[in-house]
Motif scaffolding. Structure first.
Motif, short mmCIF file in Angstrom:
data_model
loop_
_atom_site.label_atom_id
_atom_site.label_comp_id
_atom_site.label_asym_id
_atom_site.label_seq_id
_atom_site.Cartn_x
_atom_site.Cartn_y
_atom_site.Cartn_z
N TRP A 1 0.86 -1.24 -0.19
CA TRP A 1 -0.08 0.03 -0.07
C TRP A 1 1.08 1.21 -0.12
O TRP A 1 0.53 2.14 -0.69
N ALA A 2 1.98 1.22 0.97
CA ALA A 2 3.02 2.38 0.73
C ALA A 2 3.54 2.80 -0.29
O ALA A 2 3.54 3.95 -0.85
N SER A 3 3.85 1.35 -1.11
CA SER A 3 4.59 1.72 -2.40
C SER A 3 3.57 2.27 -3.43
O SER A 3 3.85 3.33 -4.37
N VAL A 4 2.34 1.54 -3.40
CA VAL A 4 1.38 1.69 -4.75
C VAL A 4 1.02 3.10 -4.39
O VAL A 4 0.48 3.82 -5.43
N ARG A 5 0.58 3.49 -3.07
CA ARG A 5 -0.13 4.97 -2.78
C ARG A 5 0.80 6.04 -3.50
O ARG A 5 0.26 7.01 -3.95
N GLN A 6 2.06 5.73 -3.60
CA GLN A 6 2.86 7.08 -4.17
C GLN A 6 2.26 7.24 -5.82
O GLN A 6 2.53 8.27 -6.12
N THR A 7 1.87 6.30 -6.40
CA THR A 7 1.49 6.75 -7.90
C THR A 7 0.08 6.57 -7.94
O THR A 7 -0.55 7.21 -8.79
N HIS A 8 -0.82 6.04 -7.11
CA HIS A 8 -2.29 6.00 -7.13
C HIS A 8 -2.94 6.44 -5.72
O HIS A 8 -3.53 5.61 -5.18
N PRO A 9 -2.55 7.76 -5.44
CA PRO A 9 -2.99 8.00 -4.09
C PRO A 9 -4.81 8.07 -4.08
O PRO A 9 -5.35 7.85 -2.89
N ARG A 10 -5.41 8.34 -4.85
CA ARG A 10 -6.80 8.54 -5.05
C ARG A 10 -7.44 7.21 -4.77
O ARG A 10 -8.56 7.05 -4.38
N GLU A 11 -6.70 6.16 -5.52
CA GLU A 11 -7.40 4.82 -5.47
C GLU A 11 -7.09 4.30 -4.15
O GLU A 11 -7.74 3.12 -3.68
N ALA B 1 -9.48 -2.81 -0.97
CA ALA B 1 -8.97 -3.19 -2.28
C ALA B 1 -7.47 -3.92 -2.28
O ALA B 1 -6.49 -3.32 -2.67
N PRO B 2 -7.49 -5.06 -1.85
CA PRO B 2 -6.22 -5.78 -1.31
C PRO B 2 -5.27 -6.16 -2.23
O PRO B 2 -4.05 -6.59 -1.98
N VAL B 3 -5.77 -6.41 -3.78
CA VAL B 3 -5.06 -7.14 -4.64
C VAL B 3 -3.78 -6.58 -4.92
O VAL B 3 -2.61 -7.24 -4.85
N VAL B 4 -4.02 -5.25 -5.39
CA VAL B 4 -2.68 -4.72 -5.92
C VAL B 4 -1.61 -4.37 -4.56
O VAL B 4 -0.45 -4.59 -4.80
N PRO B 5 -2.24 -3.94 -3.50
CA PRO B 5 -1.24 -3.95 -2.43
C PRO B 5 -0.65 -5.19 -1.77
O PRO B 5 0.71 -5.10 -1.82
N LEU B 6 -1.26 -6.17 -1.94
CA LEU B 6 -0.79 -7.42 -1.70
C LEU B 6 0.33 -7.85 -2.51
O LEU B 6 1.28 -8.75 -1.98
N LEU B 7 0.00 -7.76 -3.85
CA LEU B 7 1.00 -8.24 -4.61
C LEU B 7 2.22 -7.51 -5.00
O LEU B 7 3.22 -8.22 -4.90
N LEU C 1 -19.04 -4.88 -4.29
CA LEU C 1 -18.03 -3.56 -4.14
C LEU C 1 -17.24 -3.31 -5.28
O LEU C 1 -16.93 -2.25 -5.53
N ALA C 2 -16.56 -4.37 -5.94
CA ALA C 2 -15.87 -4.06 -7.19
C ALA C 2 -14.66 -3.14 -6.85
O ALA C 2 -14.53 -2.08 -7.57
N PRO C 3 -13.78 -3.40 -5.84
CA PRO C 3 -12.84 -2.24 -5.53
C PRO C 3 -11.72 -2.25 -6.52
O PRO C 3 -11.49 -3.32 -7.14
N TRP C 4 -11.24 -1.35 -6.53
CA TRP C 4 -9.96 -0.84 -7.76
C TRP C 4 -8.78 -2.05 -7.48
O TRP C 4 -8.59 -2.54 -6.37
N PRO C 5 -8.53 -2.45 -8.81
CA PRO C 5 -8.73 -2.21 -10.09
C PRO C 5 -9.88 -3.04 -10.87
O PRO C 5 -9.86 -3.15 -11.94
N ALA C 6 -10.74 -3.69 -9.95
CA ALA C 6 -11.77 -4.86 -10.44
C ALA C 6 -12.80 -3.76 -11.31
O ALA C 6 -13.22 -2.57 -10.99
N LYS C 7 -13.33 -4.59 -12.38
CA LYS C 7 -14.42 -3.96 -13.28
C LYS C 7 -15.52 -5.03 -13.04
O LYS C 7 -15.41 -6.05 -12.98
N ARG C 8 -16.57 -4.18 -13.00
CA ARG C 8 -17.84 -5.07 -12.76
C ARG C 8 -18.17 -5.75 -13.92
O ARG C 8 -18.31 -5.46 -15.07
N VAL C 9 -18.68 -7.16 -13.69
CA VAL C 9 -19.16 -8.12 -14.74
C VAL C 9 -20.72 -7.64 -15.11
O VAL C 9 -21.06 -7.80 -16.19
#
Length: 285
Positions: free
Chosen positions: A32-42, A96-102, A181-189
């Motif tokens: 989260w700390a790493s990704v937040r530098q480029t995606h603070p709004r998400e 929105a755990p996928v990107v921060p966890l990866l 909830l479709a959290p970022w970066p998921a898209k609704r089916v």
């Protein structure tokens, strides 16, 4: 004779839940700390708070004294199930755990984690399994299936089955709330409006089970009929209390999110109508 004061001191420090929670928390915060530098709004701070709180609740459900009381009170057992299915999962998903966890996983390990997803067959199976209809059936099937008396009673004689039940509650519910909830970066089916009947239909099944517990007039789970009494509630009264507890708490979550989605959709429609009116006036001028 069981003393309630002794039960309040029974914390379960089993390594798998504890290490899983701590590792997930650490990886998430690192990513989260790493990704937040480029995606603070998400990834605002509130998402990190939600994820950590969800992990804490999931761990407390299986490791706090709630787990000791559930051998004697169905109402305590159902509180545990509520936390694992309706309290912790939406909070975890809101993180929105996928990107921060990866991003939190060290790169040499991450390549090994992602390699299986290069197989087209596995990706196709994942899309089918995580389709909204599949997820709805999995979550609700898990919820109802484990509350069938035969399955429920077997968890008392097998710690492995009990742990499997908890894991299935948590993971199928996380998938259910992911669709909602479709959290970022998921898209609704499916369109957002379909989440209203999606939630309401799940609440109907919850209502049916809870009504059976409350109004059947008979004890569903024999283990609680034979358990030591640690409160003034007799087994049937405890079952009624458990049904009422699940009915109120689960319905509050389902209906609360359905109401929020409805309000959000109506607000979006109102905004679009106003924008169209302004555009029409500008074109007319």
């Amino acid at each position: 004779m069981v003393e309630t004061s002794d039960l309040w001191r029974e914390w379960d420090w089993a390594p798998i839940p504890l290490v899983s929670a701590l590792l997930s928390s650490t990886l998430y915060l690192r990513g989260w700390a790493s990704v937040r530098q480029t995606h603070p709004r998400e990834l605002p701070v509130w998402r990190a708070v939600c994820f950590q709180l969800g992990l804490l609740l999931a761990w407390l459900a299986v490791s706090s004294p709630i787990g000791a009381f559930d051998d004697y009170l169905l109402s305590a057992h159902m509180l545990q199930h509520f936390i694992l299915m309706s309290a912790a999962p939406p909070l975890i998903v809101l993180g929105a755990p996928v990107v921060p966890l990866l991003r939190g996983v060290p790169r040499p390990i991450l390549s090994g984690v992602l390699r299986p997803w290069m197989w087209s067959g596995l990706r196709k199976a994942g899309r089918i399994l995580l389709h909204p209809a599949s997820v709805w059936l999995l979550m609700n099937g898990t919820f109802l299936g484990w509350h069938v008396p035969v399955a429920f009673e077997r968890t008392f004689s097998s710690e492995l089955l009990h742990n499997l039940e908890h894991a299935m509650f948590l993971f199928t519910s996380c998938a259910f709330w992911w669709v909602v909830l479709a959290p970022w970066p998921a898209k609704r089916v499916w369109p957002a409006w379909t989440m209203i009947p999606y939630l309401l239909s799940a609440d109907v099944l919850n209502t049916i089970l809870c009504a059976l517990l409350m109004f059947s007039g008979r004890i569903f789970y024999s283990s609680y009929a034979n358990a030591d009494r640690i409160t003034r509630l007799n087994p049937l009264q405890d079952q009624v209390a458990a049904g009422g507890e699940m009915w109120v708490l689960n319905s509050a979550i389902f209906l609360g999110f359905a109401a929020f989605i409805t309000i959000d959709l109506l607000a979006g429609n109102r905004t679009r109508i106003q924008e169209n009116r302004v555009t029409a006036r500008m074109n007319a001028a």
